[in-house]
Design an enzyme around this catalytic site. Structure first.
Site, PDB file in Angstrom:
ATOM      1  N   HIS A 147      19.213  34.979  56.858  1.00  0.00           N
ATOM      2  CA  HIS A 147      19.210  33.513  56.938  1.00  0.00           C
ATOM      3  C   HIS A 147      20.644  32.996  57.098  1.00  0.00           C
ATOM      4  O   HIS A 147      21.598  33.713  56.797  1.00  0.00           O
ATOM      5  CB  HIS A 147      18.617  32.896  55.660  1.00  0.00           C
ATOM      6  N   LYS A 202      22.046  29.085  52.730  1.00  0.00           N
ATOM      7  CA  LYS A 202      20.883  29.352  51.858  1.00  0.00           C
ATOM      8  C   LYS A 202      21.364  29.771  50.472  1.00  0.00           C
ATOM      9  O   LYS A 202      22.276  30.591  50.349  1.00  0.00           O
ATOM     10  CB  LYS A 202      19.999  30.440  52.493  1.00  0.00           C
TER      11      LYS A 202
HETATM   12  P1  NAD Z   1      18.770  21.295  51.793  1.00  0.00           P
HETATM   13  O1  NAD Z   1      19.750  21.572  50.702  1.00  0.00           O
HETATM   14  O2  NAD Z   1      19.293  20.979  53.176  1.00  0.00           O
HETATM   15  O3  NAD Z   1      17.799  20.062  51.363  1.00  0.00           O
HETATM   16  C1  NAD Z   1      17.309  19.847  50.081  1.00  0.00           C
HETATM   17  C2  NAD Z   1      17.330  18.351  49.839  1.00  0.00           C
HETATM   18  O4  NAD Z   1      16.650  18.061  48.609  1.00  0.00           O
HETATM   19  C3  NAD Z   1      18.765  17.779  49.707  1.00  0.00           C
HETATM   20  O5  NAD Z   1      18.927  16.694  50.597  1.00  0.00           O
HETATM   21  C4  NAD Z   1      18.825  17.339  48.250  1.00  0.00           C
HETATM   22  O6  NAD Z   1      19.662  16.217  48.022  1.00  0.00           O
HETATM   23  C5  NAD Z   1      17.354  17.017  47.972  1.00  0.00           C
HETATM   24  N1  NAD Z   1      17.036  16.971  46.540  1.00  0.00           N
HETATM   25  C6  NAD Z   1      17.436  17.812  45.547  1.00  0.00           C
HETATM   26  N2  NAD Z   1      16.980  17.376  44.350  1.00  0.00           N
HETATM   27  C7  NAD Z   1      16.271  16.242  44.592  1.00  0.00           C
HETATM   28  C8  NAD Z   1      15.581  15.327  43.765  1.00  0.00           C
HETATM   29  N3  NAD Z   1      15.504  15.493  42.430  1.00  0.00           N
HETATM   30  N4  NAD Z   1      14.976  14.274  44.349  1.00  0.00           N
HETATM   31  C9  NAD Z   1      15.035  14.081  45.696  1.00  0.00           C
HETATM   32  N5  NAD Z   1      15.700  14.908  46.534  1.00  0.00           N
HETATM   33  C10 NAD Z   1      16.314  15.973  45.978  1.00  0.00           C
HETATM   34  O7  NAD Z   1      17.796  22.557  51.838  1.00  0.00           O
HETATM   35  P2  NAD Z   1      16.761  22.978  52.991  1.00  0.00           P
HETATM   36  O8  NAD Z   1      17.401  23.989  53.884  1.00  0.00           O
HETATM   37  O9  NAD Z   1      16.134  21.743  53.590  1.00  0.00           O
HETATM   38  O10 NAD Z   1      15.695  23.786  52.121  1.00  0.00           O
HETATM   39  C11 NAD Z   1      15.020  23.167  51.029  1.00  0.00           C
HETATM   40  C12 NAD Z   1      14.085  24.172  50.386  1.00  0.00           C
HETATM   41  O11 NAD Z   1      13.046  24.520  51.298  1.00  0.00           O
HETATM   42  C13 NAD Z   1      14.748  25.507  49.998  1.00  0.00           C
HETATM   43  O12 NAD Z   1      14.156  25.963  48.796  1.00  0.00           O
HETATM   44  C14 NAD Z   1      14.392  26.414  51.164  1.00  0.00           C
HETATM   45  O13 NAD Z   1      14.419  27.785  50.835  1.00  0.00           O
HETATM   46  C15 NAD Z   1      12.986  25.926  51.428  1.00  0.00           C
HETATM   47  N6  NAD Z   1      12.429  26.254  52.749  1.00  0.00           N
HETATM   48  C16 NAD Z   1      11.112  26.599  52.755  1.00  0.00           C
HETATM   49  C17 NAD Z   1      10.459  26.847  53.948  1.00  0.00           C
HETATM   50  C18 NAD Z   1       8.980  27.130  53.917  1.00  0.00           C
HETATM   51  O14 NAD Z   1       8.361  27.287  54.991  1.00  0.00           O
HETATM   52  N7  NAD Z   1       8.354  27.191  52.740  1.00  0.00           N
HETATM   53  C19 NAD Z   1      11.158  26.760  55.162  1.00  0.00           C
HETATM   54  C20 NAD Z   1      12.513  26.390  55.130  1.00  0.00           C
HETATM   55  C21 NAD Z   1      13.137  26.136  53.907  1.00  0.00           C
END
Ligand code: NAD
Length: 267
Positions: free
Chosen positions: A154, A158
């Protein structure tokens, strides 16, 4: 279906807002960020690189959950625990893509499934869930002469490892072998490790650049190796999968569901 996005300013938050605006049958009704986030007060469309959508980013999650049919959540484990409680109060659909959740985190969201429809998956793409089904079959067909290794790469931003998808694939292999992944997984190797124990499931993690998500499961046997793999080319596959999950869950009974349920891949 009126959908809200929590973590609206994140990488996946932006992908979700763009996907909602492209697809029929769904409409963005709310966008939530953490208190203090710079996106608060801005238009969610603009934050996602689109024209204004008339939905301001807010930290008032309670009001957003109350107004939504479904909430798409790709944030952090701590945030997802709090959001599951709000989903239970609002009795709405809560699609959880957040990874890195501990067993304690998962236990904490379980009571919410008595009132809300939760769909949780470490990977929301059709391809990866199909891959997991194939891995389950291959692990059942190939005995312990075949060593199973899960390899993932990744982007450099990450924060958790192995990826939620790698763990999902490891679980699928363990199910196929009828073993407990917790007892048999090798998450790191360093120094004099000794020989590889027969039947263990190994994980290897690569991080770098802008790679969206590459996963391979190797079955390394005597004189032959089978490799099953998936390469994500765009975050939209996860966003579209999450929306599909929300639409699927809309008329279901409260419960904790997986993407296998959504895609009809449950054996
Ligand atoms: P990122 O850090 O870009 O985004 C996360 C967002 O959540 C940030 O903007 C942050 O400010 C916000 N956040 C954190 N705490 C919060 C709260 N209490 N209230 C509101 N917003 C809050 O991360 P990302 O790359 O978008 O990934 C997010 C998650 O999704 C990770 O755990 C990643 O591994 C996961 N992910 C899952 C899949 C899937 O298919 N399941 C695919 C991609 C990413």
């Amino acid at each position: 279906m009126h959908l809200a996005v929590v973590g609206a300013a994140g990488r996946m938050g932006g992908a979700l807002i763009r996907a909602i605006s492209e697809l029929d049958g769904v409409e963005l009704c709310g966008a939530v960020e953490r208190s203090g986030a710079s996106a608060l007060g801005q238009d969610a469309g603009v934050v996602a690189g689109l024209q204004p959508l008339g939905v301001p980013v807010t930290d008032d999650a309670l009001s957003v959950f109350a107004a939504a049919d479904g909430v798409l959540d790709f944030t952090t484990p701590a945030a997802t625990r709090a959001f599951a409680e709000l989903a239970a109060q609002a009795r709405c659909v809560h699609v959880i893509g957040t990874t890195g959740m501990s067993e304690e985190d998962v236990a904490a969201i379980r009571p919410a499934a008595r009132h809300a429809r939760l769909v949780k998956s470490g990977n929301m793409s059709l391809g990866v869930n199909l891959l997991a089904a194939l891995v389950r079959r291959a692990a059942a067909a190939l005995d312990e002469d075949f060593d199973i290794e899960v390899l993932e790469m990744h982007h450099r931003h990450k924060v958790d490892a192995p990826s939620g998808t790698a763990l999902l694939l490891g679980e699928a292999a363990a199910e196929g072998r009828d073993i407990d992944l917790g007892d048999r997984s090798v998450r790191t190797r360093d120094g004099i490790t000794g020989e590889r124990p027969r039947g263990d499931i190994g994980f290897a993690t690569l991080r770098g650049g802008s790679v969206i998500g590459d996963h391979s499961v190797l079955f390394a046997g005597p004189l032959e190796t089978v490799t099953l793999s998936h390469h994500a080319q765009d975050r939209q596959i996860f966003a579209r999968g999450a929306i599909k999950a929300a639409l699927w869950a809309r008329d279901k009974a409260p419960g904790l569901y997986s993407m296998d349920d959504v895609l009809g891949l449950s054996d």
